[in-house]
Design an enzyme around this catalytic site. Sequence first.
Site, short mmCIF file in Angstrom:
data_model
loop_
_atom_site.label_atom_id
_atom_site.label_comp_id
_atom_site.label_asym_id
_atom_site.label_seq_id
_atom_site.Cartn_x
_atom_site.Cartn_y
_atom_site.Cartn_z
N ARG A 96 -10.79 5.50 -9.77
CA ARG A 96 -9.83 4.45 -9.37
C ARG A 96 -9.08 3.92 -10.59
O ARG A 96 -7.87 3.69 -10.54
CB ARG A 96 -10.57 3.31 -8.65
CG ARG A 96 -9.67 2.12 -8.35
CD ARG A 96 -10.39 1.06 -7.54
NE ARG A 96 -9.62 -0.15 -7.40
CZ ARG A 96 -10.05 -1.23 -6.76
NH1 ARG A 96 -11.24 -1.23 -6.18
NH2 ARG A 96 -9.29 -2.31 -6.68
N CYS A 171 -9.09 -2.23 8.67
CA CYS A 171 -8.82 -2.88 7.38
C CYS A 171 -9.04 -4.37 7.54
O CYS A 171 -8.94 -4.91 8.64
CB CYS A 171 -7.37 -2.61 7.01
SG CYS A 171 -6.91 -3.33 5.44
N TYR A 254 0.13 -6.87 0.32
CA TYR A 254 0.53 -5.62 -0.36
C TYR A 254 2.05 -5.43 -0.41
O TYR A 254 2.55 -4.63 -1.20
CB TYR A 254 -0.09 -4.41 0.33
CG TYR A 254 -1.55 -4.22 0.00
CD1 TYR A 254 -1.96 -3.36 -0.99
CD2 TYR A 254 -2.53 -4.94 0.68
CE1 TYR A 254 -3.31 -3.18 -1.29
CE2 TYR A 254 -3.87 -4.79 0.39
CZ TYR A 254 -4.25 -3.91 -0.60
OH TYR A 254 -5.59 -3.75 -0.90
C1 G6P Z 1 -8.31 -5.29 0.20
C2 G6P Z 1 -8.01 -4.09 1.04
C3 G6P Z 1 -9.07 -3.07 1.00
C4 G6P Z 1 -9.42 -2.76 -0.41
C5 G6P Z 1 -9.83 -4.01 -1.15
C6 G6P Z 1 -10.05 -3.75 -2.62
O1 G6P Z 1 -9.08 -6.13 0.86
O2 G6P Z 1 -7.71 -4.42 2.35
O3 G6P Z 1 -8.62 -1.92 1.66
O4 G6P Z 1 -10.46 -1.82 -0.45
O5 G6P Z 1 -8.89 -4.98 -1.04
O6 G6P Z 1 -10.76 -4.78 -3.19
P1 G6P Z 1 -11.39 -4.67 -4.63
O7 G6P Z 1 -12.25 -5.85 -4.79
O8 G6P Z 1 -12.14 -3.35 -4.65
O9 G6P Z 1 -10.24 -4.65 -5.58
#
Ligand code: G6P
Length: 440
Positions: A96, A171, A254
Amino acid sequence: MTNGLKITVIGGGSSYTPELIEGFIIRANELPVEEIHLVDIEEGKVKLNVIYELTKRMIKKAGLKTQIFQTLDRKKAIENSDFVVTQIRVGGLQSRAKDEKIPLKYDVIGQETTGAGGFAKAMRTIPVILEICREIEELAPNAWLINFTNPVSIITEMVLKHTKVKTMGLCNVPIGMINNIAKILGYESNRLKIDFVGLNHMVYGKKVYLDGEEITKDVLTKLAEGGSVTMKNIPDLVWDRDFIYALGLIPCPYHRYFYMTDEMLEDEKKALAEKGTRAEQVMKIEAALFELYKKVELEEKPKELEERGGAYYSDAAVSLISAIYNDKGEVHTVNIHNNGGIMGLPEDVVVEVNAVIGRAGAKPIASGKLPTQINGLLQAVKSYELLTVEAGLRGDYNTALMALMANPLVPSIKVAKKILDDILRENVDYLPQFNKRNLI
Ligand code: G6P
């Protein structure tokens, strides 16, 4: 065969699993879960064990009889499951971090699920989810696959188009928007309903209702005045007042990447220099979470999990599973085939919309014509998603290039090629399809 439900969680060692388990505990009276199988891979064995022990303590404290299993044998876990939940991260947080950094080298948004970063994640994830689906087809053909694995739109698109598995993509953004909007307006979130239209991580609130009465204008005013609607992983940059009124719809967090690209890019570059990309920040949050999870006194989901962007996703997941199992006819926001949900997008592409959920699946609620002001962006992103599915399955360079070029966040052929070459080189261990193996 079990009498109650058999649930299999692929990516069981995820730090999010306590969320999911809490969801099952809260709904134990409506969901007779007999077995939960937590599955992970060799590299995730240690984390899986920590989660397994915590899960057992949570279930015991709740006084439930649900049996918990941990395993690396995915096929055995999938066999005869009623629901399979996928929450995997192929390549882990290290990959990532690369997804976030590669585009930034070329002054392009580097994000986990949108833009070129999301494309890279899709390339790694498509082969694995396809393999999981082949196992479900064979070993649990009646199971529902509830997929959280990102990029949710693209993964759901692939599963519905290329496998026989029954699935819905899910989601926490819609539920997060409801909670956030309720908070800025000062209401309990269960009084709010939002008509959602769009794609995953690209969803708009078309109308907002409070106890059945439309209050969209009030929400727009709040947003235009600087009201904050975001998630932990998205910088909370304030929306432009004129834009919000002109849009006339509620953007999701987003959307900032698409409508405020310059500011978001600056923010990402600054964050990279000061504290690392989101993946690097998440590594620290994760390490602290797992230290907590190891404590034998901990018997419930800790508050600290709210630091993750996906906090509260169990609400979405387990209530959806319950709506299917109990044939509730409830409205949920899910990723499914359009089938008349949004006029202006093809019937057989995946969209994120409100749908009526029952044992037979999801029936999208028709939301009418796609508003012109968002039509172009949605069509472009949907084209990107469709091309990404094809590139991910065929491992074809030219299709991959076209996918990136269709993405509004990628500026030119020259840059797209540089990014693509970096992605292919940096992910070589995870891309069997580009090593000349066609997956379909
Ligand atoms: C949001 C999205 C998810 C994603 C997450 C990442 O809630 O809807 O799809 O996985 O953020 O969060 P993080 O804490 O891993 O950055």
